[in-house]
Write a protein that holds these residues in place. Structure first.
Motif, PDB file in Angstrom:
ATOM      1  N   GLU A   9       0.817  -1.211   0.000  1.00 51.97           N
ATOM      2  CA  GLU A   9       0.000   0.000   0.000  1.00 51.97           C
ATOM      3  C   GLU A   9       0.853   1.264   0.000  1.00 51.97           C
ATOM      4  O   GLU A   9       0.556   2.219  -0.714  1.00 51.97           O
ATOM      5  N   ALA A  10       1.947   1.288   0.769  1.00 45.68           N
ATOM      6  CA  ALA A  10       2.819   2.466   0.784  1.00 45.68           C
ATOM      7  C   ALA A  10       3.417   2.700  -0.600  1.00 45.68           C
ATOM      8  O   ALA A  10       3.476   3.834  -1.076  1.00 45.68           O
ATOM      9  N   GLU A  11       3.842   1.634  -1.258  1.00 38.96           N
ATOM     10  CA  GLU A  11       4.397   1.756  -2.599  1.00 38.96           C
ATOM     11  C   GLU A  11       3.341   2.245  -3.588  1.00 38.96           C
ATOM     12  O   GLU A  11       3.613   3.053  -4.471  1.00 38.96           O
ATOM     13  N   ARG A  12       2.103   1.768  -3.433  1.00 30.45           N
ATOM     14  CA  ARG A  12       1.021   2.191  -4.326  1.00 30.45           C
ATOM     15  C   ARG A  12       0.742   3.686  -4.158  1.00 30.45           C
ATOM     16  O   ARG A  12       0.570   4.414  -5.131  1.00 30.45           O
ATOM     17  N   LEU A  13       0.730   4.156  -2.918  1.00 33.00           N
ATOM     18  CA  LEU A  13       0.412   5.556  -2.652  1.00 33.00           C
ATOM     19  C   LEU A  13       1.579   6.493  -2.948  1.00 33.00           C
ATOM     20  O   LEU A  13       1.383   7.614  -3.403  1.00 33.00           O
ATOM     21  N   LEU A  14       2.805   6.050  -2.657  1.00 35.61           N
ATOM     22  CA  LEU A  14       3.967   6.941  -2.737  1.00 35.61           C
ATOM     23  C   LEU A  14       4.860   6.704  -3.943  1.00 35.61           C
ATOM     24  O   LEU A  14       5.766   7.479  -4.197  1.00 35.61           O
ATOM     25  N   GLY A  15       4.627   5.622  -4.673  1.00 40.28           N
ATOM     26  CA  GLY A  15       5.417   5.353  -5.871  1.00 40.28           C
ATOM     27  C   GLY A  15       6.269   4.106  -5.723  1.00 40.28           C
ATOM     28  O   GLY A  15       6.576   3.669  -4.621  1.00 40.28           O
ATOM     29  N   PRO A  16       6.658   3.519  -6.848  1.00 40.83           N
ATOM     30  CA  PRO A  16       7.396   2.251  -6.828  1.00 40.83           C
ATOM     31  C   PRO A  16       8.804   2.357  -6.246  1.00 40.83           C
ATOM     32  O   PRO A  16       9.380   1.346  -5.858  1.00 40.83           O
ATOM     33  N   GLU A  17       9.360   3.577  -6.176  1.00 39.79           N
ATOM     34  CA  GLU A  17      10.719   3.716  -5.641  1.00 39.79           C
ATOM     35  C   GLU A  17      10.765   3.650  -4.109  1.00 39.79           C
ATOM     36  O   GLU A  17      11.826   3.619  -3.510  1.00 39.79           O
ATOM     37  N   VAL A  18       9.588   3.587  -3.462  1.00 39.67           N
ATOM     38  CA  VAL A  18       9.510   3.534  -2.008  1.00 39.67           C
ATOM     39  C   VAL A  18       9.844   2.133  -1.527  1.00 39.67           C
ATOM     40  O   VAL A  18       9.341   1.150  -2.049  1.00 39.67           O
ATOM     41  N   SER A  19      10.709   2.046  -0.547  1.00 39.78           N
ATOM     42  CA  SER A  19      11.031   0.779   0.094  1.00 39.78           C
ATOM     43  C   SER A  19      10.529   0.870   1.525  1.00 39.78           C
ATOM     44  O   SER A  19      11.179   1.437   2.394  1.00 39.78           O
ATOM     45  N   ALA A  20       9.350   0.320   1.769  1.00 40.60           N
ATOM     46  CA  ALA A  20       8.700   0.459   3.067  1.00 40.60           C
ATOM     47  C   ALA A  20       9.034  -0.709   3.975  1.00 40.60           C
ATOM     48  O   ALA A  20       9.042  -1.858   3.545  1.00 40.60           O
ATOM     49  N   PRO A  21       9.299  -0.410   5.265  1.00 36.60           N
ATOM     50  CA  PRO A  21       9.456  -1.496   6.235  1.00 36.60           C
ATOM     51  C   PRO A  21       8.098  -2.152   6.479  1.00 36.60           C
ATOM     52  O   PRO A  21       7.068  -1.597   6.116  1.00 36.60           O
ATOM     53  N   ALA A  22       8.094  -3.310   7.061  1.00 38.66           N
ATOM     54  CA  ALA A  22       6.819  -3.977   7.322  1.00 38.66           C
ATOM     55  C   ALA A  22       6.642  -4.184   8.812  1.00 38.66           C
ATOM     56  O   ALA A  22       7.533  -4.705   9.458  1.00 38.66           O
ATOM     57  N   PRO A  23       5.543  -3.823   9.401  1.00 40.44           N
ATOM     58  CA  PRO A  23       4.501  -2.963   8.845  1.00 40.44           C
ATOM     59  C   PRO A  23       4.898  -1.507   9.000  1.00 40.44           C
ATOM     60  O   PRO A  23       5.380  -1.118  10.060  1.00 40.44           O
TER      61      PRO A  23
END
Length: 84
Positions: free
Chosen positions: A64-78
């Motif tokens: 969801e973070a990548e969808r909202l902020l763009g594919p270059e985002v590397s989000a930790p989980a959760p």
């Protein structure tokens, strides 16, 4: 001009650390909150907002973070997005 900054963290942001960061701005600055406390603002002595921090949100859906902020985002989980 305003600018949004989004922090993705793997843990819920610590309230004490956030307040310490606010107060590090100097003793002349003050804090203000909206009626339900969802947004806290660091303000000048005359009330002009300098920084606003919104309540953190837990992102439950993988990707969801990548969808909202763009594919270059590397989000930790959760991730807990915290905007300002």
């Amino acid at each position: 001009m305003t600018k949004d900054v989004i922090a993705l963290t793997s843990k819920m942001p610590d309230t004490r650390s956030l307040l310490a960061g606010f107060f590090a701005g100097g003793p002349e600055l003050g804090l203000a909150a909206d009626q339900d406390g969802a947004v806290v603002r660091l303000c000048t002595p005359v009330g002009r907002p300098l920084v606003a921090v919104e309540a953190p949100l837990l992102v439950h859906t993988p990707g969801e973070a990548e969808r909202l902020l763009g594919p270059e985002v590397s989000a930790p989980a959760p991730p807990y997005p915290s905007t300002s």
